[in-house]
Enzyme design. Structure first.
Site, PDB file in Angstrom:
ATOM      1  N   LYS A 157       0.882  -1.282   0.122  1.00 15.44           N
ATOM      2  CA  LYS A 157      -0.018   0.028  -0.147  1.00 15.44           C
ATOM      3  C   LYS A 157       1.049   1.302  -0.072  1.00 15.44           C
ATOM      4  O   LYS A 157       0.350   2.391  -0.686  1.00 15.44           O
ATOM      5  CB  LYS A 157      -0.916  -0.011   1.261  1.00 15.44           C
ATOM      6  CG  LYS A 157      -1.922  -1.152   0.924  1.00 15.44           C
ATOM      7  CD  LYS A 157      -3.214  -0.863   1.771  1.00 15.44           C
ATOM      8  CE  LYS A 157      -4.037  -1.929   1.299  1.00 15.44           C
ATOM      9  NZ  LYS A 157      -5.270  -2.387   2.024  1.00 15.44           N
ATOM     10  N   ASP A 160      -9.978   2.059   1.830  1.00 12.08           N
ATOM     11  CA  ASP A 160     -10.127   1.268   2.873  1.00 12.08           C
ATOM     12  C   ASP A 160     -11.001   1.926   4.218  1.00 12.08           C
ATOM     13  O   ASP A 160     -11.937   1.651   4.845  1.00 12.08           O
ATOM     14  CB  ASP A 160      -8.689   0.914   3.492  1.00 12.08           C
ATOM     15  CG  ASP A 160      -8.103  -0.134   2.675  1.00 12.08           C
ATOM     16  OD1 ASP A 160      -8.981  -0.846   1.981  1.00 12.08           O
ATOM     17  OD2 ASP A 160      -6.856  -0.063   2.797  1.00 12.08           O
ATOM     18  N   GLY A 200      -0.500   0.490   6.268  1.00  9.86           N
ATOM     19  CA  GLY A 200      -1.376   1.091   5.193  1.00  9.86           C
ATOM     20  C   GLY A 200      -2.722   1.134   5.574  1.00  9.86           C
ATOM     21  O   GLY A 200      -3.477   2.090   5.741  1.00  9.86           O
ATOM     22  N   ALA A 201      -3.367  -0.008   6.006  1.00 10.52           N
ATOM     23  CA  ALA A 201      -4.766  -0.022   6.507  1.00 10.52           C
ATOM     24  C   ALA A 201      -4.899   0.713   7.653  1.00 10.52           C
ATOM     25  O   ALA A 201      -6.087   1.351   7.688  1.00 10.52           O
ATOM     26  CB  ALA A 201      -5.093  -1.415   6.372  1.00 10.52           C
ATOM     27  N   GLY A 244     -13.395  -8.581   8.902  1.00 11.65           N
ATOM     28  CA  GLY A 244     -13.493  -7.401   7.898  1.00 11.65           C
ATOM     29  C   GLY A 244     -14.115  -7.777   6.664  1.00 11.65           C
ATOM     30  O   GLY A 244     -13.871  -7.219   5.700  1.00 11.65           O
TER      31      GLY A 244
HETATM   32  P1  NAP Z   1       0.995  -3.404   6.226  1.00 10.15           P
HETATM   33  O1  NAP Z   1       0.941  -1.959   5.668  1.00 10.15           O
HETATM   34  O2  NAP Z   1       1.920  -4.429   5.715  1.00 10.15           O
HETATM   35  O3  NAP Z   1       0.819  -3.369   8.143  1.00 10.15           O
HETATM   36  C1  NAP Z   1       1.276  -4.327   8.702  1.00 10.15           C
HETATM   37  C2  NAP Z   1       0.858  -3.928  10.478  1.00 10.15           C
HETATM   38  O4  NAP Z   1       0.851  -5.197  10.943  1.00 10.15           O
HETATM   39  C3  NAP Z   1       2.092  -3.120  10.847  1.00 10.15           C
HETATM   40  O5  NAP Z   1       1.213  -2.227  11.683  1.00 10.15           O
HETATM   41  C4  NAP Z   1       2.883  -4.094  11.456  1.00 10.15           C
HETATM   42  O6  NAP Z   1       3.557  -3.768  12.626  1.00 10.15           O
HETATM   43  C5  NAP Z   1       1.902  -5.169  12.022  1.00 10.15           C
HETATM   44  N1  NAP Z   1       2.326  -6.458  12.104  1.00 10.15           N
HETATM   45  C6  NAP Z   1       2.831  -7.400  11.215  1.00 10.15           C
HETATM   46  N2  NAP Z   1       2.996  -8.398  11.723  1.00 10.15           N
HETATM   47  C7  NAP Z   1       2.875  -8.391  13.264  1.00 10.15           C
HETATM   48  C8  NAP Z   1       2.897  -9.395  14.267  1.00 10.15           C
HETATM   49  N3  NAP Z   1       3.318 -10.391  14.260  1.00 10.15           N
HETATM   50  N4  NAP Z   1       2.634  -8.864  15.347  1.00 10.15           N
HETATM   51  C9  NAP Z   1       2.209  -7.510  15.815  1.00 10.15           C
HETATM   52  N5  NAP Z   1       1.942  -6.614  14.723  1.00 10.15           N
HETATM   53  C10 NAP Z   1       2.312  -7.147  13.310  1.00 10.15           C
HETATM   54  O7  NAP Z   1      -0.505  -3.994   6.130  1.00 10.15           O
HETATM   55  P2  NAP Z   1      -1.690  -3.519   5.790  1.00 10.15           P
HETATM   56  O8  NAP Z   1      -2.020  -3.410   4.375  1.00 10.15           O
HETATM   57  O9  NAP Z   1      -2.036  -2.390   6.816  1.00 10.15           O
HETATM   58  O10 NAP Z   1      -2.950  -4.595   6.230  1.00 10.15           O
HETATM   59  C11 NAP Z   1      -2.937  -4.842   7.746  1.00 10.15           C
HETATM   60  C12 NAP Z   1      -4.288  -5.879   7.764  1.00 10.15           C
HETATM   61  O11 NAP Z   1      -5.533  -5.476   7.592  1.00 10.15           O
HETATM   62  C13 NAP Z   1      -3.908  -7.306   7.063  1.00 10.15           C
HETATM   63  O12 NAP Z   1      -4.424  -8.175   7.989  1.00 10.15           O
HETATM   64  C14 NAP Z   1      -5.195  -7.048   5.746  1.00 10.15           C
HETATM   65  O13 NAP Z   1      -5.524  -8.394   5.439  1.00 10.15           O
HETATM   66  C15 NAP Z   1      -6.068  -6.273   6.506  1.00 10.15           C
HETATM   67  N6  NAP Z   1      -7.114  -5.482   5.468  1.00 10.15           N
HETATM   68  C16 NAP Z   1      -8.294  -5.725   5.390  1.00 10.15           C
HETATM   69  C17 NAP Z   1      -9.132  -4.968   4.454  1.00 10.15           C
HETATM   70  C18 NAP Z   1     -10.430  -5.333   4.096  1.00 10.15           C
HETATM   71  O14 NAP Z   1     -10.966  -4.682   3.237  1.00 10.15           O
HETATM   72  N7  NAP Z   1     -11.150  -5.880   5.055  1.00 10.15           N
HETATM   73  C19 NAP Z   1      -8.501  -3.861   3.694  1.00 10.15           C
HETATM   74  C20 NAP Z   1      -6.929  -3.580   4.014  1.00 10.15           C
HETATM   75  C21 NAP Z   1      -6.475  -4.375   4.920  1.00 10.15           C
HETATM   76  P3  NAP Z   1       5.028  -3.153  12.480  1.00 10.15           P
HETATM   77  O15 NAP Z   1       4.524  -1.742  11.923  1.00 10.15           O
HETATM   78  O16 NAP Z   1       5.794  -3.258  13.604  1.00 10.15           O
HETATM   79  O17 NAP Z   1       5.764  -3.913  11.084  1.00 10.15           O
END
Ligand code: NAP
Length: 269
Positions: A66, A102, A130-131, A238
């Site tokens: 993202k 989002d 990102g989300a 979600g």
């Molecule tokens: P991202 O940008 O890669 O961010 C990942 C986040 O998760 C960061 O805050 C990261 O922390 C944290 N994280 C990763 N592994 C972890 C762990 N083992 N323990 C604790 N924190 C951890 O990902 P994103 O795009 O924001 O997506 C995040 C989630 O939202 C995903 O599950 C995705 O499937 C979901 N999502 C759903 C929708 C929907 O429409 N339903 C839309 C968007 C996203 P750090 O900063 O420390 O790395």
């Protein structure tokens, strides 16, 4: 004429987006070719370039792309300029226009399916990727009274909270002292990595709390199980947000707002 759309991410095989956009297209009499394209951060610029060259008109991007997607754009929507996260791309002349659906998707699902209005509420947001960034701006704009942000990498929570009204960063280790919340949102990707979740009961003590995981399917289960065990009144995934954010993207690409309830019902079954 068929127009080309895609979702980019890694992993991407699990994505429901191709099914959702096919259903929206059918509902609106629009022929859509929407594919899932596997691309990690290193491959993404080349994969996106090839997609544009082959006639790609619009795309979604998901984990872990993202923030990279914002860098691939020549112009950005006002909401992306604030939250810095792009999940929707629209071909505009020779370049990409980036938007973020989002936040609107989360608000839509909270209000429509779960009867939750963030106005005046105390909200805990776990994550600062990102989300989470998109969710944080949407919840703050919707009038959250207090938005507390905790993230594994604390500096990212501080940076996000610093740009928002009524927000503060909290160290993950201090969650048990944060009091109770009306809404606890998991916007981390922890569920995709098999990491277990432990949530202090104090987050859910004395007030009805909605626990909401942005992910769905098996990835949502560790957080939802931990929230139920800790005393959340309701714990939801979600899937509804996924359908709502897709509808926002569809409206941007095709200038028509699809009906989300029918598609949500099919996916939920
Ligand atoms: P991202 O940008 O890669 O961010 C990942 C986040 O998760 C960061 O805050 C990261 O922390 C944290 N994280 C990763 N592994 C972890 C762990 N083992 N323990 C604790 N924190 C951890 O990902 P994103 O795009 O924001 O997506 C995040 C989630 O939202 C995903 O599950 C995705 O499937 C979901 N999502 C759903 C929708 C929907 O429409 N339903 C839309 C968007 C996203 P750090 O900063 O420390 O790395």
């Amino acid at each position: 004429m068929t127009s080309y759309y895609a979702v980019f991410g890694q992993p991407i095989a699990h994505s429901l987006s191709p099914r959702i956009h096919a259903a929206f297209g059918e509902q609106n009499g629009i022929r859509i070719d929407y594919r899932a394209i596997e691309a990690g951060r290193a491959d993404f610029p080349r994969a996106l370039h090839e997609f544009a060259a082959s006639g790609g008109r619009g795309a979604n991007v998901t984990l872990p792309l993202k923030e990279d997607a914002a860098a691939a754009c020549v112009s950005l929507s006002a909401r992306v300029q604030r939250c810095g996260s792009v999940n929707t791309l629209l071909r505009d002349g020779d370049g990409w226009y980036g938007d973020s659906t989002d936040g609107a998707g989360l608000l839509g699902d909270l209000r429509l399916r779960h009867g939750f209005d963030p106005q005046g509420r105390r909200i805990l947001l776990l994550g600062a990727g990102g989300a989470a960034r998109a969710a944080a701006f949407a919840l703050a704009d919707a009038g959250a009274k207090e938005l507390v942000i905790a993230n594994r990498t604390h500096e990212r929570a501080e940076a996000l909270a610093g740009g928002l009204h009524a927000a503060q960063a909290l160290a993950w280790s201090d969650l048990a002292q944060a009091g109770a919340f009306d809404l606890v949102v998991n916007a981390t990707a922890a569920g995709h990595t098999g990491t277990g979740f432990a949530l202090p009961a104090a987050l859910f003590a004395g007030v009805p709390t909605l626990a909401y995981d942005l992910s769905y399917g098996t990835a949502a289960q560790p957080f939802l199980a931990a929230a139920r065990e800790a005393g959340a009144t309701q714990a939801v995934d979600g899937l509804g947000m996924l359908v709502e954010q897709a509808a926002e993207a569809f409206a941007l690409w095709h200038k028509r707002r699809p009906d989300t309830d029918a598609v949500y019902a099919v996916l939920r079954r």
